[in-house]
Design a protein around this motif. Structure first.
Motif, PDB file in Angstrom:
ATOM      1  N   GLY A 170      -0.077   0.342  -2.147  1.00 33.40           N
ATOM      2  CA  GLY A 170       0.539  -0.599  -1.727  1.00 33.40           C
ATOM      3  C   GLY A 170      -0.025  -1.901  -2.090  1.00 33.40           C
ATOM      4  O   GLY A 170      -0.095  -3.090  -1.719  1.00 33.40           O
ATOM      5  N   GLN A 171      -0.779  -1.922  -3.392  1.00 30.39           N
ATOM      6  CA  GLN A 171      -1.354  -3.043  -4.093  1.00 30.39           C
ATOM      7  C   GLN A 171      -0.785  -3.790  -5.354  1.00 30.39           C
ATOM      8  O   GLN A 171      -1.130  -4.893  -5.369  1.00 30.39           O
ATOM      9  CB  GLN A 171      -2.928  -2.906  -4.069  1.00 30.39           C
TER      10      GLN A 171
ATOM     11  N   GLY B 155       2.965  -3.225  -6.364  1.00 30.74           N
ATOM     12  CA  GLY B 155       4.209  -3.312  -6.283  1.00 30.74           C
ATOM     13  C   GLY B 155       5.293  -2.971  -7.102  1.00 30.74           C
ATOM     14  O   GLY B 155       6.411  -3.094  -7.178  1.00 30.74           O
TER      15      GLY B 155
ATOM     16  N   THR C 260       8.369  -1.129  -5.785  1.00 33.23           N
ATOM     17  CA  THR C 260       9.405  -1.870  -4.883  1.00 33.23           C
ATOM     18  C   THR C 260      10.720  -1.405  -5.094  1.00 33.23           C
ATOM     19  O   THR C 260      11.264  -1.106  -6.176  1.00 33.23           O
ATOM     20  CB  THR C 260       9.147  -3.399  -5.214  1.00 33.23           C
TER      21      THR C 260
ATOM     22  N   ARG D  41      16.118  -4.930   2.151  1.00 32.50           N
ATOM     23  CA  ARG D  41      15.102  -5.689   2.058  1.00 32.50           C
ATOM     24  C   ARG D  41      14.131  -4.953   1.083  1.00 32.50           C
ATOM     25  O   ARG D  41      13.856  -3.892   0.981  1.00 32.50           O
ATOM     26  CB  ARG D  41      14.284  -5.405   3.450  1.00 32.50           C
ATOM     27  N   ARG D  42      13.169  -5.915   0.400  1.00 26.18           N
ATOM     28  CA  ARG D  42      12.149  -5.388  -0.483  1.00 26.18           C
ATOM     29  C   ARG D  42      11.057  -4.630   0.297  1.00 26.18           C
ATOM     30  O   ARG D  42      10.412  -5.422   1.078  1.00 26.18           O
ATOM     31  CB  ARG D  42      11.780  -6.420  -1.413  1.00 26.18           C
ATOM     32  N   VAL D  43      10.725  -3.544  -0.201  1.00 22.15           N
ATOM     33  CA  VAL D  43       9.490  -2.750   0.573  1.00 22.15           C
ATOM     34  C   VAL D  43       8.639  -2.008  -0.356  1.00 22.15           C
ATOM     35  O   VAL D  43       9.375  -1.982  -1.571  1.00 22.15           O
ATOM     36  CB  VAL D  43       9.938  -1.897   1.792  1.00 22.15           C
ATOM     37  N   LEU D  44       7.855  -1.620  -0.077  1.00 21.45           N
ATOM     38  CA  LEU D  44       6.784  -0.703  -0.989  1.00 21.45           C
ATOM     39  C   LEU D  44       7.281   0.752  -0.792  1.00 21.45           C
ATOM     40  O   LEU D  44       6.775   1.231   0.536  1.00 21.45           O
ATOM     41  CB  LEU D  44       5.358  -1.052  -0.970  1.00 21.45           C
TER      42      LEU D  44
ATOM     43  N   CYS E 173       5.899   3.514  -1.589  1.00 15.21           N
ATOM     44  CA  CYS E 173       4.628   4.088  -1.639  1.00 15.21           C
ATOM     45  C   CYS E 173       4.002   4.386  -0.355  1.00 15.21           C
ATOM     46  O   CYS E 173       3.238   5.112   0.130  1.00 15.21           O
ATOM     47  CB  CYS E 173       3.718   4.091  -2.644  1.00 15.21           C
ATOM     48  N   LEU E 174       4.464   3.382   0.405  1.00 17.09           N
ATOM     49  CA  LEU E 174       3.965   3.100   1.978  1.00 17.09           C
ATOM     50  C   LEU E 174       4.710   3.510   3.016  1.00 17.09           C
ATOM     51  O   LEU E 174       4.687   3.623   4.172  1.00 17.09           O
ATOM     52  CB  LEU E 174       3.333   1.856   2.339  1.00 17.09           C
ATOM     53  N   ALA E 175       6.039   3.966   2.494  1.00 15.26           N
ATOM     54  CA  ALA E 175       7.093   4.592   3.478  1.00 15.26           C
ATOM     55  C   ALA E 175       6.990   5.798   3.698  1.00 15.26           C
ATOM     56  O   ALA E 175       7.225   6.687   2.453  1.00 15.26           O
ATOM     57  CB  ALA E 175       8.349   3.850   2.971  1.00 15.26           C
TER      58      ALA E 175
ATOM     59  N   SER F 201      11.947  -6.723  -6.486  1.00 14.09           N
ATOM     60  CA  SER F 201      11.029  -7.765  -5.598  1.00 14.09           C
ATOM     61  C   SER F 201      11.884  -9.047  -5.813  1.00 14.09           C
ATOM     62  O   SER F 201      12.046  -9.714  -5.014  1.00 14.09           O
ATOM     63  CB  SER F 201       9.533  -7.813  -6.223  1.00 14.09           C
TER      64      SER F 201
ATOM     65  N   GLY G 209       2.833  -9.880  -4.601  1.00 10.84           N
ATOM     66  CA  GLY G 209       2.505  -8.641  -4.280  1.00 10.84           C
ATOM     67  C   GLY G 209       3.211  -7.456  -5.530  1.00 10.84           C
ATOM     68  O   GLY G 209       3.223  -6.478  -5.531  1.00 10.84           O
ATOM     69  N   ASN G 210       3.418  -8.118  -6.777  1.00 16.20           N
ATOM     70  CA  ASN G 210       3.876  -7.440  -7.891  1.00 16.20           C
ATOM     71  C   ASN G 210       2.777  -7.790  -9.090  1.00 16.20           C
ATOM     72  O   ASN G 210       3.022  -9.007  -9.750  1.00 16.20           O
ATOM     73  CB  ASN G 210       5.240  -7.860  -8.358  1.00 16.20           C
TER      74      ASN G 210
END
Lengths: 329, 160
Positions: free
Chosen positions: B44-45, B47, B50, B56-59, B61-63, B106, B140-141
């Protein structure tokens, strides 16, 4: 990552009963911290209970003039909420100072409060850490501790709480609504997080199975509020120090104020000593400095984070200067 | 534990059995062969993973994939924004290209957020499509080739 079972919570009471009855169960909301901890083996649950489908996704006005923020309201929605921007600018600013656009779209209000420290040793299972593995020792005290606590730390843990939002909530006298095995209760955000003492494994006073359902904001003391965050790059970084301040300024005096500091302790640090100095005082550089010095008199920095004391003093003085010389009154 | 999920990916409905530990990113790349989202840091570091999740833009890798049964996912490959792709080309907004699918998703999400009037940490009054707003909103990218100047120009041009 060890295998785990996944369940979607059907209703709040059922979720609490499930997690409270299973020692290895955890709640999942936005996942931005938990999923990372699963990968790092910092969290090893055998059951993940997803609470994002529960009806806690609204921001609603309250009869006392305050606001109820549901626990699953996303950080981005809360920061952009027109009432929050207008009446609680410190909260909107704190949220926007944290993380990135993508993370704020995922992260929830409840999860933000319960995120865990970013101490590198806590996140590295090959090292000793009393918070992750009680009794194993603290690697940070004699190791890398540039980001660590200067107030309220213990010989067992010098970690800091990473949330920006929580610092603003403490300055707003917010309360968390918690559903537990024995029903609902309210806890001031200031009392939610603990100082480490000899139990750094416990970030908060919550019991296993307790579920945050909402955050209640009382009517603001004043709309004159601000969040200032000092960090090593201008965006997408945790605070070295931060300041949330709300001030009621009338007749040339600070009638009342609420101040909290971030990045300095195991919990958002309510600055009572500074508030006492400011109350009824005439805003001036001298008064602000006296307030900051009173708050930081008890600071006990580590060899490599002494800079935080001067930085917190400067950030607090600058925040108060900005609040009392500009903004909406 | 395994679970079967159905998600719409770039307009196509896909059903797949996943281990509960599987992230949305791994489900897309390794199970569904949708390789537009990239695995950079997987924490999550950076981006690069994404995607747009339910708009909505999300990560990704953290979902957890299992938590997003029924969701609509749009990756850079299915992004309905040719203008953004063109302005990235025109402005040399990449070098190696690895972060680009994440940058594009993103940027698309960011432009929608700006249009909706969402503030950012640098907003003073009403948000505008200024370079400082773009920089803050795209923080975040990461781009290790350092194409940031081109990325800001590309997004500014696409958003006009």
């Amino acid at each position: 990552m060890i295998p785990f079972d996944y369940r979607r919570a059907e209703n709040p009471a059922g979720a609490v009963a499930t997690v409270a009855g299973a020692p290895g169960a955890v709640y999942l909301a936005g996942g931005t911290n938990l999923v990372d901890h699963l990968k790092l083996d910092v969290a090893r649950p055998d059951l993940v209970v997803d609470v994002t489908g529960l009806p806690f996704d609204r921001v609603e006005p309250r009869a006392d003039g305050g606001l109820r923020v549901g626990a699953t309201v996303r950080n981005s929605d809360l920061a952009a909420h027109p009432v929050v921007r207008e009446r609680y600018p410190v909260l909107s600013q704190a949220l926007l100072a944290g993380a990135s656009g993508q993370l704020r779209n995922m992260a929830t209000t409840g999860g933000n409060l319960l995120q865990r420290t970013r101490c590198p040793y806590f996140q590295d299972v090959t090292t000793a850490c009393n918070k992750r593995d009680p009794g194993s020792g603290c690697s940070a005290i004699e190791g890398y501790h540039r980001y660590h606590a200067i107030l309220g730390a213990s010989p067992d843990c010098v970690a800091v709480h990473p949330s920006d939002m929580a610092v603003a909530l403490v300055a707003l006298d917010a309360t968390v609504r918690v559903l537990g095995r024995h029903g609902e209760r309210d806890i001031p955000v200031d009392a939610l997080h603990r100082l480490p003492g000899d139990r750094p494994d416990r970030d908060t006073i919550l019991e296993h199975g307790d579920l945050i359902t909402a955050v209640d904001l009382p009517a603001p003391l004043s709309v004159r509020s601000a969040y200032r965050k000092v960090r090593e790059r201008s965006s997408f970084a945790f605070a070295l120090v931060s300041v949330a301040a709300v001030a009621d300024l009338r007749d040339g005096r600070v009638q009342d104020c609420r101040i909290a500091l971030g990045g300095v302790a195991h919990k958002p640090w309510r600055a009572h000593a500074a508030e006492d100095v400011l109350r009824a005082g005439e805003p001036s550089e001298q008064l602000f400095t006296r307030a900051a010095d009173a708050e930081l008199a008890g600071a006990k920095p580590l060899p490599d984070n002494g800079f935080k004391v001067a930085m917190a003093r400067g950030a607090l003085v600058a925040t108060l200067r900005g609040l009392t010389t500009e903004g909406t009154a | 534990m395994e679970a079967t999920i159905t998600i719409t990916v770039d307009g196509r409905q896909r059903t797949v059995a996943v281990d509960t530990r599987t992230t949305l990113l791994d489900a897309l790349r390794d199970r569904l062969a949708v390789t537009a989202p990239k695995k950079g840091c997987d924490h999550g570091q950076c981006g690069s993973c994404t995607v747009l999740l339910d708009g909505r833009r999300v990560l990704s890798c953290l979902a957890l994939a299992v938590a997003h049964d029924g969701a609509e996912v749009v990756t850079a490959a299915g992004l309905d924004n040719d203008r953004l792709r063109e302005t990235f080309l025109d402005n040399d907004a990449f070098q190696c290209g690895y972060c680009t699918p994440g940058q594009l998703c993103s940027a698309a999400g960011m432009l929608d957020e700006l249009k909706a009037g969402w503030p950012s940490a640098v907003t003073d009054g009403e948000p505008t499509l200024s370079a400082s707003e773009i920089r803050e909103r795209m923080a975040g990218n990461l781009c290790r080739c350092g194409a940031y100047v081109g990325i800001v120009a590309a997004i500014q041009e696409a958003g006009r």
